[in-house]
Scaffold this motif. Structure first.
Motif, PDB file in Angstrom:
ATOM      1  N   UNK A 174       2.396   6.979  -8.569  1.00 42.45           N
ATOM      2  CA  UNK A 174       1.130   6.450  -8.053  1.00 42.45           C
ATOM      3  C   UNK A 174       1.323   5.174  -7.237  1.00 42.45           C
ATOM      4  N   UNK A 175       2.284   4.329  -7.619  1.00 38.73           N
ATOM      5  CA  UNK A 175       2.521   3.121  -6.828  1.00 38.73           C
ATOM      6  C   UNK A 175       3.063   3.479  -5.447  1.00 38.73           C
ATOM      7  N   UNK A 176       3.868   4.544  -5.379  1.00 34.35           N
ATOM      8  CA  UNK A 176       4.382   4.997  -4.080  1.00 34.35           C
ATOM      9  C   UNK A 176       3.256   5.576  -3.223  1.00 34.35           C
ATOM     10  N   UNK A 177       2.376   6.337  -3.840  1.00 29.51           N
ATOM     11  CA  UNK A 177       1.244   6.904  -3.093  1.00 29.51           C
ATOM     12  C   UNK A 177       0.340   5.794  -2.574  1.00 29.51           C
ATOM     13  N   UNK A 178       0.146   4.756  -3.375  1.00 23.93           N
ATOM     14  CA  UNK A 178      -0.647   3.607  -2.928  1.00 23.93           C
ATOM     15  C   UNK A 178      -0.037   2.977  -1.671  1.00 23.93           C
TER      16      UNK A 178
END
Length: 471
Positions: free
Chosen positions: A350-354
């Motif tokens: 999720x941090x990468x998608x953000x």
């Protein structure tokens, strides 16, 4: 166990991702292969199409009679996913037929080949697949047993087609301490986080398991270990020869620089103190996948791949099914499916998608996997899922477990800090999605949530068509 004396191999639990790879290897080598699994799946369908008979009844009367032409030449490969009280297991045991765990058979194969064993509580499937692809694309003699279906080869098995002695890349699974059966010349450890506490009991035991794994490394072997994993395993390892650390931090020996997130890819430089490779592009996004790529590149350099071979191989790597798999990538219409089932995996994804889609509304559909894991890591799940704007929780997928009183998806809700959060039944999912209108949608989990992927893609397509037509 002498494989030269074996003629037939029967797999108890042949539909498992690791079991099916081994079954395919035996089939390729000319053994008579068959197996059992509880339910049919796309993977068992593929095995049957490849000429491997699969039965779905736990009944010894349904076994092919040809299996018993020579009982001494029959090997049964078993996975603990099939319980010991299985009628088939009990039958083979009564008949005194040789039963070996998959890990034991892989251990035999690893002792006969130069083995690169990739371990870690997260990242081992992608990293082992990436290593195998880099070697294969550079025409190195590689055989790989993988824990996922690679997009490049549509298989969990790569076979060395040359007569040269093979480099055997193996995903070394910590579950049930399976990785302690291997005989590696080279090891990669991607992460050491608490998991499988139903097997290990506590965090210190899983750390000790990984230390034992490192102890298997042959005298002049090589270990590439992620920097935080080394810290978990402790200082005694740091003084050993043949150990290289890697990570995203500049203070680490092997590290990345100039990391840039783009929609659909990550660009970065590789540095290890001696070698610098600029402008690498990885089309399986994520900061965690950049880290996985560092390990794969280090292995590739060990096997003397050129810079050009590494850049070309990395750019052509398409990843593994259900590992940050991007199904749709259009403005305000993004859909990603991921196997993440541990808080740290969710956080990484999720941090990468953000970073890739800043400012866009992020909606996550998560199916918890195992009652024990949900209970043991409830706080971590809630914290990592809080990276999303909207969170939909499906029921827990039990897999091999029986329900635990008081353990359910609802227990995660209170601590999730998201604009909207709720539990939802599968049959109500699309009704809820329609009310939320997600811009970036992610499905996550290691259970059967993957069966929703085609339906989600169809729903997005139908919603897009309705919007375009003004409906």
């Amino acid at each position: 166990m002498n494989l030269k004396e074996i003629h037939s191999v029967f797999f108890l639990g042949i539909g498992g991702i690791g079991m099916s790879a081994l079954a395919r290897w035996f089939k390729h080598k000319g053994y008579a292969v068959s197996g059992y699994d509880r339910t049919a799946s796309p993977l068992t369908d593929e095995l049957q199409n490849e000429g491997i008979p699969v039965m779905f009844e736990d009944d010894s009367c349904k076994l092919p009679s040809s299996l018993f032409d020579n009982k001494d030449a029959l090997l049964v490969v078993w996975t603990p996913a099939v319980p010991r009280d299985s009628k088939l297991y009990q039958f083979f045991e009564r008949e005194e037929i040789q039963i070996k765990k998959r890990s034991e058979v892989l251990g035999v194969l690893s002792s006969e080949n130069y083995t690169v064993a990739v371990a870690g509580t997260h990242g081992k499937t992608t990293t082992s697949s990436m290593i195998a692809h880099l070697l294969k694309s550079a025409n190195k003699p590689v055989t790989a047993f993988l824990g996922g279906i690679t997009q490049n080869y549509q298989s969990n098995l790569l076979i060395n087609s040359s007569k040269d002695k093979t480099i055997m890349v193996v995903e070394a699974d910590e579950f049930d301490r399976s990785f302690l059966r291997l005989n590696p010349e080279m090891e990669i450890i991607t992460s050491v986080d608490p998991d499988h506490l139903d097997i290990y009991g506590d965090e210190s035991s899983i750390v000790e398991g990984f230390r034992e794994f490192v102890g298997l490394l042959k005298k002049k072997g090589k270990l590439f270990i992620q920097d935080k994993a080394l810290q978990r395993l402790g200082e005694p390892l740091a003084d050993k020869k043949g150990i290289s650390t890697y990570g995203l931090r500049a203070s680490t020996g092997i590290h990345a620089d100039n990391v840039k997130a783009k929609p659909g890819s990550f660009v970065f430089d590789y540095l290890d103190g001696k070698m610098q490779i600029k402008g690498l592009e990885l089309f399986i996004p994520g900061f965690h996948n950049v880290e996985n790529a560092l390990a794969a590149i280090a292995v590739a350099l060990h096997f003397e791949l050129t810079v050009e071979q590494i850049k070309t191989g990395l750019a052509s790597f398409r990843g593994v099914k259900r590992r940050f798999e991007i199904h749709l990538n259009e403005p305000r219409k993004v859909y990603v499916d991921d196997y993440a089932h541990h808080p740290e995996e969710i956080r990484a994804c999720l941090s990468s998608i953000r970073a890739m889609y800043p400012g866009q509304k992020l909606t996550v559909i998560f199916q918890p996997h195992l009652f024990t894991r949900t209970r043991d890591f409830a706080t971590g799940f809630s914290e990592s899922l809080s990276l999303a704007d909207q969170v939909l929780l499906l029921d827990i997928y039990p897999a091999r477990e029986l329900p635990i009183p008081g353990v359910n998806s609802e227990m995660l809700l209170e601590s999730i800090q998201a604009d909207k959060k709720m539990t939802v039944a599968k049959e109500k999912l699309f009704e809820v999605l329609e009310s939320l209108q997600p811009e970036v949608l992610v499905t996550m989990g290691a259970g059967d949530i993957d069966r929703l992927v085609p339906k989600v893609k169809l729903w997005i397509s139908e919603m897009s068509n309705s919007t375009e037509q003004g409906v």
